[in-house]
Enzyme design. Structure first.
Site, PDB file in Angstrom:
ATOM      1  N   CYS A   1      45.676  31.279  43.214  1.00  7.34           N
ATOM      2  CA  CYS A   1      46.275  30.622  44.374  1.00  7.34           C
ATOM      3  C   CYS A   1      46.259  31.526  45.595  1.00  7.34           C
ATOM      4  CB  CYS A   1      47.705  30.224  44.034  1.00  7.34           C
ATOM      5  SG  CYS A   1      47.766  29.348  42.475  1.00  7.34           S
ATOM      6  N   GLU A   2      45.078  31.840  46.070  1.00  3.65           N
ATOM      7  CA  GLU A   2      44.861  32.629  47.286  1.00  3.65           C
ATOM      8  C   GLU A   2      43.535  32.157  47.860  1.00  3.65           C
ATOM      9  OE1 GLU A   2      46.685  35.213  48.536  1.00  3.65           O
ATOM     10  OE2 GLU A   2      48.009  35.567  46.837  1.00  3.65           O
TER      11      GLU A   2
ATOM     12  N   GLY B   1      30.568  59.312  46.774  1.00  4.25           N
ATOM     13  CA  GLY B   1      30.283  58.390  47.862  1.00  4.25           C
ATOM     14  C   GLY B   1      28.876  57.855  47.947  1.00  4.25           C
TER      15      GLY B   1
ATOM     16  N   GLU C   1      31.434  64.557  42.881  1.00  6.43           N
ATOM     17  CA  GLU C   1      32.382  63.626  42.245  1.00  6.43           C
ATOM     18  C   GLU C   1      31.871  62.190  42.368  1.00  6.43           C
ATOM     19  OE1 GLU C   1      35.754  64.284  44.770  1.00  6.43           O
ATOM     20  OE2 GLU C   1      36.312  66.152  43.805  1.00  6.43           O
ATOM     21  N   PRO C   2      30.724  61.876  41.792  1.00 10.95           N
ATOM     22  CA  PRO C   2      30.194  60.519  41.951  1.00 10.95           C
ATOM     23  C   PRO C   2      30.885  59.526  41.015  1.00 10.95           C
ATOM     24  CG  PRO C   2      28.737  61.778  40.545  1.00 10.95           C
ATOM     25  CD  PRO C   2      29.853  62.715  40.937  1.00 10.95           C
ATOM     26  N   GLY C   3      31.132  58.342  41.517  1.00 14.02           N
ATOM     27  CA  GLY C   3      31.661  57.269  40.673  1.00 14.02           C
ATOM     28  C   GLY C   3      30.677  56.119  40.670  1.00 14.02           C
ATOM     29  N   ARG C   4      30.627  55.433  41.797  1.00  9.98           N
ATOM     30  CA  ARG C   4      29.794  54.243  41.949  1.00  9.98           C
ATOM     31  C   ARG C   4      28.326  54.473  41.549  1.00  9.98           C
ATOM     32  NH1 ARG C   4      31.273  50.338  45.636  1.00  9.98           N
ATOM     33  NH2 ARG C   4      32.504  51.893  46.729  1.00  9.98           N
TER      34      ARG C   4
ATOM     35  N   ARG D   1      36.822  43.254  44.545  1.00 15.77           N
ATOM     36  CA  ARG D   1      36.069  43.790  45.697  1.00 15.77           C
ATOM     37  C   ARG D   1      35.752  42.752  46.779  1.00 15.77           C
ATOM     38  NH1 ARG D   1      33.088  47.738  46.579  1.00 15.77           N
ATOM     39  NH2 ARG D   1      31.198  46.505  46.626  1.00 15.77           N
TER      40      ARG D   1
ATOM     41  N   TYR E   1      34.640  50.025  40.308  1.00 13.60           N
ATOM     42  CA  TYR E   1      35.717  49.340  41.036  1.00 13.60           C
ATOM     43  C   TYR E   1      35.761  47.852  40.692  1.00 13.60           C
ATOM     44  CZ  TYR E   1      35.148  53.795  43.306  1.00 13.60           C
ATOM     45  OH  TYR E   1      35.005  55.147  43.519  1.00 13.60           O
TER      46      TYR E   1
HETATM   47  C1  LIG Z   1      36.841  57.686  45.068  1.00 10.35           C
HETATM   48  C2  LIG Z   1      36.528  59.111  45.121  1.00 10.35           C
HETATM   49  C3  LIG Z   1      35.293  59.576  44.653  1.00 10.35           C
HETATM   50  C4  LIG Z   1      34.210  58.654  44.131  1.00 10.35           C
HETATM   51  O1  LIG Z   1      33.611  57.907  45.128  1.00 10.35           O
HETATM   52  P1  LIG Z   1      32.305  57.030  44.800  1.00 10.35           P
HETATM   53  O2  LIG Z   1      32.020  56.342  46.071  1.00 10.35           O
HETATM   54  O3  LIG Z   1      32.642  56.097  43.705  1.00 10.35           O
HETATM   55  O4  LIG Z   1      31.217  57.986  44.412  1.00 10.35           O
HETATM   56  C5  LIG Z   1      35.079  60.926  44.663  1.00 10.35           C
HETATM   57  N1  LIG Z   1      36.006  61.801  45.122  1.00 10.35           N
HETATM   58  C6  LIG Z   1      37.198  61.390  45.589  1.00 10.35           C
HETATM   59  C7  LIG Z   1      38.183  62.388  46.064  1.00 10.35           C
HETATM   60  C8  LIG Z   1      37.495  60.038  45.609  1.00 10.35           C
HETATM   61  O5  LIG Z   1      38.671  59.617  46.090  1.00 10.35           O
END
Ligand SMILES: *Cc1c(COP(=O)(O)O)cnc(C)c1O
Length: 404
Positions: free
Chosen positions: A338-339, A233, A268-271, A307, A367
């Site tokens: 077409c949106e 997050g 659990e970082p993604g972004r 997004r 994303y």
């Molecule tokens: C989406 C998600 C993440 C990653 O979130 P980011 O905002 O991209 O860091 C981590 N854990 C869980 C359970 C998620 O659903």
């Protein structure tokens, strides 16, 4: 990324050159930025060396996950497909955690067979199902329970996950019920409490509140957890105005938490790992004057980058070749779909554009491609990874024969 001789350049290649070679639209990622992000993330929390599990849903490109694996990260997956992709990228099952509110029996079976680090369950029913499947196999399965800490992440409503009205995790009462059940089960090894309160979080205070909620429930639970999974997050800076997440304060809050609770931390970082490594380059097909504003009609659309249409998200938009001429009207950057929501951004001021000019939509590493679709039967764009002066094709442009 910077302008060199007025040309927008990533590492050592300019986008104009890439567009000539590969066509548009295309996604392009910077290897050195990825490396820098991972190293910064580790540095921010080095006092307790957490297990960092990359959230695969933010970017599912197998070649990027492979690079991330080489930096020592594990994976956080939310479906069987992502679990298979993480394994294909070479991530060891003992570094994979599986989240999600609706894991099916076949998904759970696969995860159990692979002996992944943790299945983070999100309901009592899911715990019962894991128990049933593990019993059939005569196995003991490592499990986490996702707590809904009822904390407002102070982010976009659509990407908030930690409030009681959100579908994620379990409340305190259910949490205690699950702990009791797990302790009585021979087939479940309750290892982890997990939380994830939302995405694009820029204020550290919700994390502090989340830690308080976790600490509180641990005090009331008679069970020693090996792991606390704090989710991801962490927000990134999409615009100049945006503030940055105060990692120091988050780190301090976790260190205080760890004084009281002897556990290993998982993230659990993604972004925050992949978001600002990627860019989407698109060509102006037509420019249409509608009186008050001009529509800049691009060859990229909401199917390529969802997004803005999905969350009203802001992405910095730049010209690929800089000039000093300014437009006389506001520009609205739209796609051909077409949106009416197929629109990226409206800018009052931009440099004057011509048809066939290239523009860059920034910070689309997370994303972006992973949310893309074939809507309007549009093929998905090519993905490239830049390493210095090298351009690697990490996913080919989809062919019409693949979708028709
Ligand atoms: C989406 C998600 C993440 C990653 O979130 P980011 O905002 O991209 O860091 C981590 N854990 C869980 C359970 C998620 O659903």
């Amino acid at each position: 990324m910077k302008y060199i001789n007025k040309r927008l350049t990533m590492e050592k290649v300019n986008f104009q050159r890439i567009a000539k070679k590969f066509g548009t639209p295309f996604y392009c990622y910077s290897y050195s930025k990825l490396k820098e992000n991972v190293s910064n993330f580790k540095k921010n929390f080095k006092s307790f060396s957490p297990l960092i599990c990359f959230a695969v849903k933010s970017n599912t490109n197998v070649n990027l996950i492979r690079e991330i694996k080489k930096f020592g990260l594990g994976a956080d997956v939310v479906s069987l497909g992502e679990l298979m992709m993480a394994i294909k990228a070479g991530i060891k099952p003992n570094k994979i955690v599986f989240s999600g509110v609706g894991k099916t029996s076949s998904e759970l079976n696969f995860a159990i067979n692979k002996k992944i680090l943790l299945i983070n369950a999100e309901s009592l029913s899911e715990i019962m199902e894991i128990n049933r499947l593990a019993k059939l196999k005569n196995k003991k399965v490592r499990v986490g329970v996702r707590l809904n800490p009822n904390t407002d992440a102070k982010t976009l409503n659509q990407i908030s996950t930690g409030k009681k009205e959100n579908k994620f995790g379990v409340n305190k009462n259910t949490f205690h019920k699950i702990v009791d059940f797990c302790k009585s089960s021979k087939n479940i090894d309750l290892k982890c409490l997990s939380v994830h309160i939302g995405s694009q979080i820029l204020d550290h205070r919700p994390y502090g509140k989340m830690l308080k909620a976790v600490s509180h429930i641990l005090d009331k639970t008679n069970h020693q957890f090996e792991f606390i999974d704090l989710g991801g997050g962490m927000g990134i800076n999409y615009s100049d105005k945006n503030k940055e997440l105060n990692y120091k304060k988050y780190n301090t809050a976790i260190n205080n938490f760890l004084k009281k609770h002897k556990v290993k931390i998982i993230f659990e970082p993604g972004r925050s790992i992949i978001g600002n490594t990627g860019i989407l380059i698109s060509k102006v097909i037509y420019i249409k004057d509608s009186g008050r504003k001009k529509f800049i009609i691009l060859d990229a659309a909401m199917n390529d980058l969802m997004r803005p249409a999905l969350y009203g998200a802001f992405h910095m938009t730049l010209p690929v070749i800089k000039s000093s001429k300014i437009s006389n009207k506001p520009y609205e950057f739209v796609g051909p779909i077409c949106e009416s929501t197929d629109k990226f951004i409206t800018l009052k001021k931009f440099q004057k554009l011509e048809e066939n000019d290239l523009i860059a939509i920034c910070d689309v590493g997370a994303y972006g491609m992973s949310l893309s679709s074939n809507y309007n039967l549009r093929p998905k764009p090519i993905e490239l990874l830049i390493k210095g002066s090298k351009i690697n094709v990490i996913r080919k442009r989809q062919k019409y024969t693949e979708i028709i």
